[in-house]
Design a protein around this motif. Structure first.
Motif, PDB file in Angstrom:
ATOM      1  N   ALA A 460       0.973  -1.337   0.053  1.00 38.57           N
ATOM      2  CA  ALA A 460       0.022  -0.054  -0.028  1.00 38.57           C
ATOM      3  C   ALA A 460       0.789   1.078  -0.071  1.00 38.57           C
ATOM      4  CB  ALA A 460      -0.860  -0.033   1.189  1.00 38.57           C
ATOM      5  N   ALA A 461       1.837   1.108   0.557  1.00 34.72           N
ATOM      6  CA  ALA A 461       2.868   2.442   0.748  1.00 34.72           C
ATOM      7  C   ALA A 461       3.403   2.640  -0.602  1.00 34.72           C
ATOM      8  CB  ALA A 461       3.862   2.204   1.605  1.00 34.72           C
ATOM      9  N   ARG A 462       3.916   1.470  -1.278  1.00 35.37           N
ATOM     10  CA  ARG A 462       4.160   1.610  -2.714  1.00 35.37           C
ATOM     11  C   ARG A 462       3.308   2.305  -3.652  1.00 35.37           C
ATOM     12  NH1 ARG A 462       5.868  -3.526  -4.244  1.00 35.37           N
ATOM     13  NH2 ARG A 462       8.045  -3.129  -3.872  1.00 35.37           N
ATOM     14  N   GLU A 463       2.190   1.865  -3.645  1.00 30.77           N
ATOM     15  CA  GLU A 463       0.924   2.419  -4.425  1.00 30.77           C
ATOM     16  C   GLU A 463       0.800   3.705  -4.134  1.00 30.77           C
ATOM     17  OE1 GLU A 463      -1.408   1.112  -6.886  1.00 30.77           O
ATOM     18  OE2 GLU A 463       0.684   0.083  -7.069  1.00 30.77           O
ATOM     19  N   ALA A 464       0.739   4.225  -2.662  1.00 28.90           N
ATOM     20  CA  ALA A 464       0.608   5.508  -2.418  1.00 28.90           C
ATOM     21  C   ALA A 464       1.553   6.585  -3.208  1.00 28.90           C
ATOM     22  CB  ALA A 464       0.555   5.591  -0.832  1.00 28.90           C
ATOM     23  N   ARG A 465       2.778   6.011  -3.039  1.00 31.65           N
ATOM     24  CA  ARG A 465       4.038   6.637  -3.619  1.00 31.65           C
ATOM     25  C   ARG A 465       3.781   7.083  -5.229  1.00 31.65           C
ATOM     26  NH1 ARG A 465       6.472   4.386   0.696  1.00 31.65           N
ATOM     27  NH2 ARG A 465       7.702   5.694   2.014  1.00 31.65           N
ATOM     28  N   LEU A 466       3.375   6.053  -5.662  1.00 32.94           N
ATOM     29  CA  LEU A 466       3.021   5.967  -7.290  1.00 32.94           C
ATOM     30  C   LEU A 466       2.174   6.916  -7.601  1.00 32.94           C
ATOM     31  CD1 LEU A 466       3.604   2.059  -8.171  1.00 32.94           C
ATOM     32  CD2 LEU A 466       5.159   3.952  -8.781  1.00 32.94           C
ATOM     33  N   ASP A 467       1.162   6.840  -6.724  1.00 34.24           N
ATOM     34  CA  ASP A 467      -0.229   7.761  -6.978  1.00 34.24           C
ATOM     35  C   ASP A 467       0.409   9.418  -6.535  1.00 34.24           C
ATOM     36  OD1 ASP A 467      -2.199   6.236  -8.018  1.00 34.24           O
ATOM     37  OD2 ASP A 467      -2.604   5.556  -5.909  1.00 34.24           O
ATOM     38  N   LEU A 468       1.195   9.535  -5.453  1.00 35.16           N
ATOM     39  CA  LEU A 468       1.553  10.772  -5.207  1.00 35.16           C
ATOM     40  C   LEU A 468       2.550  11.230  -6.686  1.00 35.16           C
ATOM     41  CD1 LEU A 468       2.541  13.205  -3.495  1.00 35.16           C
ATOM     42  CD2 LEU A 468       4.336  11.629  -2.616  1.00 35.16           C
ATOM     43  N   LEU A 469       3.421  10.384  -7.119  1.00 33.58           N
ATOM     44  CA  LEU A 469       4.029  10.859  -8.522  1.00 33.58           C
ATOM     45  C   LEU A 469       3.351  11.177  -9.363  1.00 33.58           C
ATOM     46  CD1 LEU A 469       6.720   7.845  -8.488  1.00 33.58           C
ATOM     47  CD2 LEU A 469       7.243  10.330  -8.093  1.00 33.58           C
ATOM     48  N   ALA A 470       2.101  10.584  -9.627  1.00 32.22           N
ATOM     49  CA  ALA A 470       1.233  10.865 -10.723  1.00 32.22           C
ATOM     50  C   ALA A 470       0.570  12.306 -10.600  1.00 32.22           C
ATOM     51  CB  ALA A 470       0.336   9.846 -10.928  1.00 32.22           C
ATOM     52  N   ASP A 471       0.196  12.451  -9.281  1.00 31.33           N
ATOM     53  CA  ASP A 471      -0.236  13.760  -8.852  1.00 31.33           C
ATOM     54  C   ASP A 471       0.583  14.806  -9.075  1.00 31.33           C
ATOM     55  OD1 ASP A 471      -2.522  12.220  -7.862  1.00 31.33           O
ATOM     56  OD2 ASP A 471      -2.065  12.225  -5.748  1.00 31.33           O
ATOM     57  N   LEU A 472       1.809  14.590  -8.686  1.00 31.72           N
ATOM     58  CA  LEU A 472       2.916  15.683  -9.032  1.00 31.72           C
ATOM     59  C   LEU A 472       2.765  16.154 -10.427  1.00 31.72           C
ATOM     60  CD1 LEU A 472       5.754  14.579  -6.607  1.00 31.72           C
ATOM     61  CD2 LEU A 472       4.287  16.597  -6.413  1.00 31.72           C
TER      62      LEU A 472
END
Length: 501
Positions: A460-472
């Motif tokens: 879940a932490a990895r998925e959250a970071r990937l989504d954060l990247l996309a948000d950026l």
């Protein structure tokens, strides 16, 4: 999008942010319903991952491309990283071609010995483009490595062969980003420059308005837009491609940890992402060490994987780390050896065929586990699974050493003796319940409460970071311009000439 298109994310230097931007674009495009795949023609890294090829056999690719495939919500495969070079020393790399070992590449061969690798890379990219809407390609090193350009198939050579628009990423946190971006473009020949469609500035801190004069000057001088400025993010972390960022994680350690973990940073460390899950545990302090002194205050010592077990074992002894580790274990402290680190904990390591150097070489291990290692030319690639104390666990194996275990308690992929654990399975600590159970045992060895570990979901932490990247990138990049480049290809832009021409 009816035809397969692509984009090359290049950089002014290594570690400029190519992997991050590629991952971010893969997730952003996937969230828009676009079938996207990552691609890196050649990765030079000792951080790799085992995947299952369509024929059912286990194969090996770079860890960064595996993570990028997760970002793209695509199944990782060898076409995404057809050439993986695993440095075996300063002048030699082990070649992994479409997931399988394929000999060695020496420094003198880098200029002219790459025809086979080039063909494999081009074929793999064409294969992906036939099956996906978009392929986001990542370059390697700096885009203007003009000494290597004649035989390049990773940066501008790939862009020229596949007619890909190129976006160049520069890291402003290093300083000199405007010179790096302009100079990289100016050093390219006109045909290469024609494919460079814009720039991205990475890791900016502060007021973005302060950049405006520099951005305008760069755009005026080059005729190319700055497609965006990505802010520096303290919590932004991905499974790293190499070991450049290892020491940066020490500053994020907990102020009052339940356990202190010392990870020995071996000179030839590989698959160090094994300890990423430990870095996410809020009640652990994880430090990366190269000398014996920090081990005196550590509760847990981790010996990670290595590309050269025998050489790094000699290094341990030269620094007195061997004595510190064995002393720590005899005092009841926890020791965990991962792959090469597991082999070091055993009694003997033999290399009859010279897989790691001189044939017939034998070395004594640290003697903390009853196991023996023999290196063979055939590499083991597996995706094993099992249980420990009723808790499911899995991982992956990438190694030449065959390990024979003796007395001790069975441990997934290896052996346990008291507070000393060894496993040949990479990735086991990413399994939350298993990580929690093992840390609870380590806390018990230290006389501490072990009930608070394993509550963080690594996946879940990895998925959250990937989504954060996309948000950026959605917020800070001109995604409409990026989509136009992907759909239409490189625009017609002016040639820039540097003062040295």
């Amino acid at each position: 999008m009816s035809t397969a298109r692509g984009l090359l994310v290049a950089g002014t230097t290594s570690d400029a942010g190519k992997s991050v931007v590629t991952s971010a674009l893969c997730r952003a495009l996937a969230r828009r319903g676009i079938r996207v795949a990552p691609f890196k023609a050649q990765n030079m890294s000792n951080n790799s991952m085992v995947v299952a090829d369509p024929d059912g056999r286990a194969a090996e690719i770079g860890r960064a491309q595996w993570v990028q495939a997760l970002a793209a919500r695509a199944e990782p495969e060898t076409a995404m990283n057809p050439v993986l070079l695993k440095p075996g020393g300063d002048r030699t790399s082990h070649v992994v071609l479409r997931g399988r070992p394929s000999g060695r590449l020496r420094a003198g061969e880098f200029a002219g010995g790459r025809a086979t690798l080039t063909e494999a890379a081009h074929a793999a990219l064409a294969e992906l483009r036939s099956r996906y809407d978009v392929v986001v390609c990542e370059g390697a090193g700096g885009v203007a490595e003009i000494n290597l350009r004649a035989h390049d198939y990773v940066n501008m050579g790939l862009a020229r062969a596949a007619d890909l628009p190129v976006v160049v990423v520069g890291d402003i946190d290093r300083g000199g980003v405007f010179a790096a971006l302009y100079g990289s473009l100016a050093l390219l020949d006109p045909a290469d420059q024609a494919l460079v469609a814009g720039f991205v500035i990475n890791k900016f801190r502060g007021d973005a308005a302060l950049l405006d004069p520099g951005l305008k000057t760069l755009e005026d001088l080059t005729g190319r837009p700055v497609l965006g400025v990505l802010p520096w993010q303290r919590d932004l972390w991905l499974d790293s491609e190499d070991s450049l960022a290892l020491t940066a994680r020490e500053a994020d350690a907990a102020a009052a940890p339940a356990l202190r973990v010392a990870v020995v940073m071996l000179p030839r460390i590989s698959n160090f992402t094994d300890v990423d899950a430990l870095c996410l545990e809020p009640d652990l302090r994880v430090d990366f060490v190269t000398d014996p002194r920090p081990l005196a205050s550590a509760d847990v010592v981790v010996l990670p994987g290595t590309r050269a077990t025998l050489a790094d074992l000699e290094w341990l002894r030269s620094r007195g780390l061997d004595t510190a580790i064995t002393g720590h274990a005899r005092r009841g402290g926890t020791v965990l050896g991962l792959c090469g680190g597991c082999q070091m904990l055993g009694r003997t390591i033999r290399d009859p065929d010279g897989v790691e150097g001189s044939a017939g070489r034998t070395a004594a291990g640290l003697g903390l586990l009853d196991l023996e290692t023999v290196f063979t030319r055939d590499k083991v690639l597996r995706l094993p699974s099992g249980k420990w104390r009723g808790v499911p666990v899995g991982g992956y194996e990438i190694h030449h050493g065959r390990v024979r275990t003796g007395r001790g308690e069975a441990f997934p992929g290896g052996l346990r003796d008291g507070s000393v654990y060894g496993t040949m399975w990479h990735g086991s600590l990413e399994h939350d319940a298993f990580r929690g159970a093992w840390l609870a045992a380590a806390a018990e060895h230290a006389g501490r409460d072990g009930g608070r570990f394993g509550r963080v979901s690594f996946a879940a932490a990895r998925e959250a970071r990937l989504d954060l990247l996309a948000d950026l990138v959605e917020e800070h990049l001109d995604m409409d311009a990026v989509l136009r480049l992907i759909a239409e290809g490189p625009p017609v832009l002016p040639t820039v000439r540097g003062e040295l021409r």
